[in-house]
Design a protein around this motif. Structure first.
Motif, PDB file in Angstrom:
ATOM      1  N   UNK A  60      90.181 -22.627  77.270  1.00 62.86           N
ATOM      2  CA  UNK A  60      90.873 -23.163  76.098  1.00 62.86           C
ATOM      3  C   UNK A  60      90.308 -22.567  74.809  1.00 62.86           C
ATOM      4  N   UNK A  61      88.973 -22.486  74.744  1.00 61.51           N
ATOM      5  CA  UNK A  61      88.345 -21.950  73.535  1.00 61.51           C
ATOM      6  C   UNK A  61      88.619 -20.465  73.368  1.00 61.51           C
ATOM      7  N   UNK A  62      88.732 -19.743  74.478  1.00 58.29           N
ATOM      8  CA  UNK A  62      88.979 -18.303  74.388  1.00 58.29           C
ATOM      9  C   UNK A  62      90.310 -18.001  73.703  1.00 58.29           C
ATOM     10  N   UNK A  63      91.235 -18.931  73.729  1.00 56.27           N
ATOM     11  CA  UNK A  63      92.544 -18.712  73.101  1.00 56.27           C
ATOM     12  C   UNK A  63      92.538 -19.018  71.602  1.00 56.27           C
ATOM     13  N   UNK A  64      91.412 -19.507  71.117  1.00 57.75           N
ATOM     14  CA  UNK A  64      91.353 -19.857  69.698  1.00 57.75           C
ATOM     15  C   UNK A  64      91.212 -18.602  68.837  1.00 57.75           C
ATOM     16  N   UNK A  65      92.029 -18.442  67.768  1.00 58.01           N
ATOM     17  CA  UNK A  65      91.938 -17.261  66.899  1.00 58.01           C
ATOM     18  C   UNK A  65      90.802 -17.375  65.877  1.00 58.01           C
ATOM     19  N   UNK A  66      90.151 -18.537  65.798  1.00 55.74           N
ATOM     20  CA  UNK A  66      89.131 -18.746  64.770  1.00 55.74           C
ATOM     21  C   UNK A  66      87.727 -18.390  65.231  1.00 55.74           C
ATOM     22  N   UNK A  67      87.570 -17.898  66.435  1.00 56.90           N
ATOM     23  CA  UNK A  67      86.235 -17.593  66.954  1.00 56.90           C
ATOM     24  C   UNK A  67      85.692 -16.302  66.338  1.00 56.90           C
ATOM     25  N   UNK A  68      84.433 -16.352  65.969  1.00 57.95           N
ATOM     26  CA  UNK A  68      83.766 -15.134  65.482  1.00 57.95           C
ATOM     27  C   UNK A  68      83.248 -14.355  66.687  1.00 57.95           C
ATOM     28  N   UNK A  69      82.757 -13.150  66.426  1.00 56.55           N
ATOM     29  CA  UNK A  69      82.189 -12.337  67.515  1.00 56.55           C
ATOM     30  C   UNK A  69      80.996 -13.038  68.155  1.00 56.55           C
ATOM     31  N   UNK A  70      80.194 -13.695  67.321  1.00 52.49           N
ATOM     32  CA  UNK A  70      79.045 -14.439  67.860  1.00 52.49           C
ATOM     33  C   UNK A  70      79.508 -15.586  68.760  1.00 52.49           C
ATOM     34  N   UNK A  71      80.568 -16.265  68.326  1.00 54.09           N
ATOM     35  CA  UNK A  71      81.107 -17.360  69.134  1.00 54.09           C
ATOM     36  C   UNK A  71      81.609 -16.841  70.487  1.00 54.09           C
ATOM     37  N   UNK A  72      82.251 -15.694  70.446  1.00 56.29           N
ATOM     38  CA  UNK A  72      82.805 -15.157  71.692  1.00 56.29           C
ATOM     39  C   UNK A  72      81.690 -14.698  72.641  1.00 56.29           C
ATOM     40  N   UNK A  73      80.598 -14.125  72.074  1.00 56.74           N
ATOM     41  CA  UNK A  73      79.478 -13.746  72.941  1.00 56.74           C
ATOM     42  C   UNK A  73      78.848 -14.977  73.577  1.00 56.74           C
ATOM     43  N   UNK A  74      78.698 -16.037  72.782  1.00 51.38           N
ATOM     44  CA  UNK A  74      78.145 -17.283  73.314  1.00 51.38           C
ATOM     45  C   UNK A  74      79.072 -17.864  74.382  1.00 51.38           C
ATOM     46  N   UNK A  75      80.375 -17.798  74.117  1.00 46.72           N
ATOM     47  CA  UNK A  75      81.342 -18.319  75.071  1.00 46.72           C
ATOM     48  C   UNK A  75      81.309 -17.513  76.383  1.00 46.72           C
TER      49      UNK A  75
END
Length: 322
Positions: free
Chosen positions: A143-158
């Motif tokens: 669900x979070x992966x589909x969010x457009x508001x994630x930063x690169x740091x957020x995506x690495x953490x995810x």
């Protein structure tokens, strides 16, 4: 187990020896005193009848008090090992010593069965309970992966969270396989050479050779295939390009040309969840599963000293000795 009087082993053996000695004296008496009276031929016939009847009686007692209880206990152990369900204990125990041995064996079998059931129940419970949070984490990550508001740091953490979740899922599945390996029975004989085409198809990049192609081992083909699948998979995962399987004397060795196992890790490779490939998806349960399968069939696996690569020796229990 009903309570009844049982002679001691010393009493039975002493009685048998005494009876044998008594037969010798009986023979002397018959020949010495009855020979002149009824004729030595008739005395010899009478002596033969006495010896035959007394020997038959002693033999019957030995069978009833020793042979039959021991064979019944052997069948109980074999049926328990086969895992065909609840097994009734022997009905006859013979002497005091065989009864004590039988009681000890039956108690040991029940204790081991209880422990196996506890391990399986605990494993099933843990894996079942963890499935729900693991599924929830996976759904949240997707669900979070589909969010457009994630930063690169957020995506690495995810991505790390997703990787950890996948690791937990793999460990749970490996734990279930290890528990099942202790219970599965692969009774029969097979030739590892008959599995060569199957092994080459499963590991096309690995050169596999077999020595002792006509030699069988005391395990059904399905079990041998599962064992070799884990060992060959480990060899490929650690960079091996060729494996030699040497079969003989109800044992086989599996030797690869990989980098080998470091001295510091040699004592830990059979420990559950120990792996040097955690980052690449290793669960550390492959060798544990192999050991569990062999142990449950009375066999064993050992790491052999080698100057290059990795070499395992697998020994299978012969039928009736597992």
């Amino acid at each position: 187990m009903t309570r009844r009087w049982r002679p001691s082993l010393g009493f039975v053996l002493g009685g048998a020896l005494t009876g044998t000695l008594a037969l010798s004296f009986a023979g002397l008496v018959v020949l010495r005193y009855l020979g002149p009276e009824i004729g030595f031929k008739n005395a010899a016939i009478l002596l033969a009848l006495i010896i035959t009847s007394v020997t038959g009686g002693l033999g019957w007692l030995m069978v009833r008090l020793l042979v039959r209880p021991i064979r019944a206990l052997e069948r109980f152990a074999a049926d328990t090992r086969a895992g065909a369900g609840p097994v009734d204990p022997p009905a006859h125990f013979g002497t005091q010593e065989t009864r004590q041995t039988a009681v000890s064996v039956i108690d040991m079998a029940r204790t081991l069965q209880d422990r196996e059931a506890t391990i399986r129940s605990f494993t099933d419970h843990v894996t079942h309970e963890l499935r729900t949070p693991v599924s929830a984490i996976r759904a949240a990550v997707e669900l979070l992966e589909d969010s457009p508001d994630l930063t690169d740091t957020d995506r690495r953490l995810l991505a790390k969270v997703a990787g950890a979740n996948q690791q937990i899922d793999q460990q749970l599945e490996a734990l279930r396989r290890a528990a099942r390996a202790r219970e599965s029975r692969y009774i029969g004989d097979s030739r590892p050479a008959d599995l060569l085409d199957e092994m080459r198809a499963a590991h096309p990049g690995l050169k596999i050779a077999i020595q002792g192609e006509t030699e069988p081992v005391s395990m059904a083909a399905e079990g041998v295939s599962l064992i070799l699948s884990h060992l060959l998979g480990n060899a490929v995962a650690h960079g091996a390009t060729s494996v030699l399987i040497d079969v003989g004397d109800n044992a086989l060795s599996v030797t690869d040309d990989g980098p080998g196992i470091s001295e510091g890790n040699r004592d830990r490779i059979f420990d559950p969840f120990f792996t040097t490939r955690r980052d690449s998806g290793g669960t550390g349960m492959g060798l544990t599963i192999v050991r569990n399968i062999l142990t449950s069939h009375g066999g064993e696996i050992t790491l052999r000293p080698s100057t290059a690569g990795t070499s395992f020796e697998l020994r299978f229990a012969r039928r009736g000795t597992a």
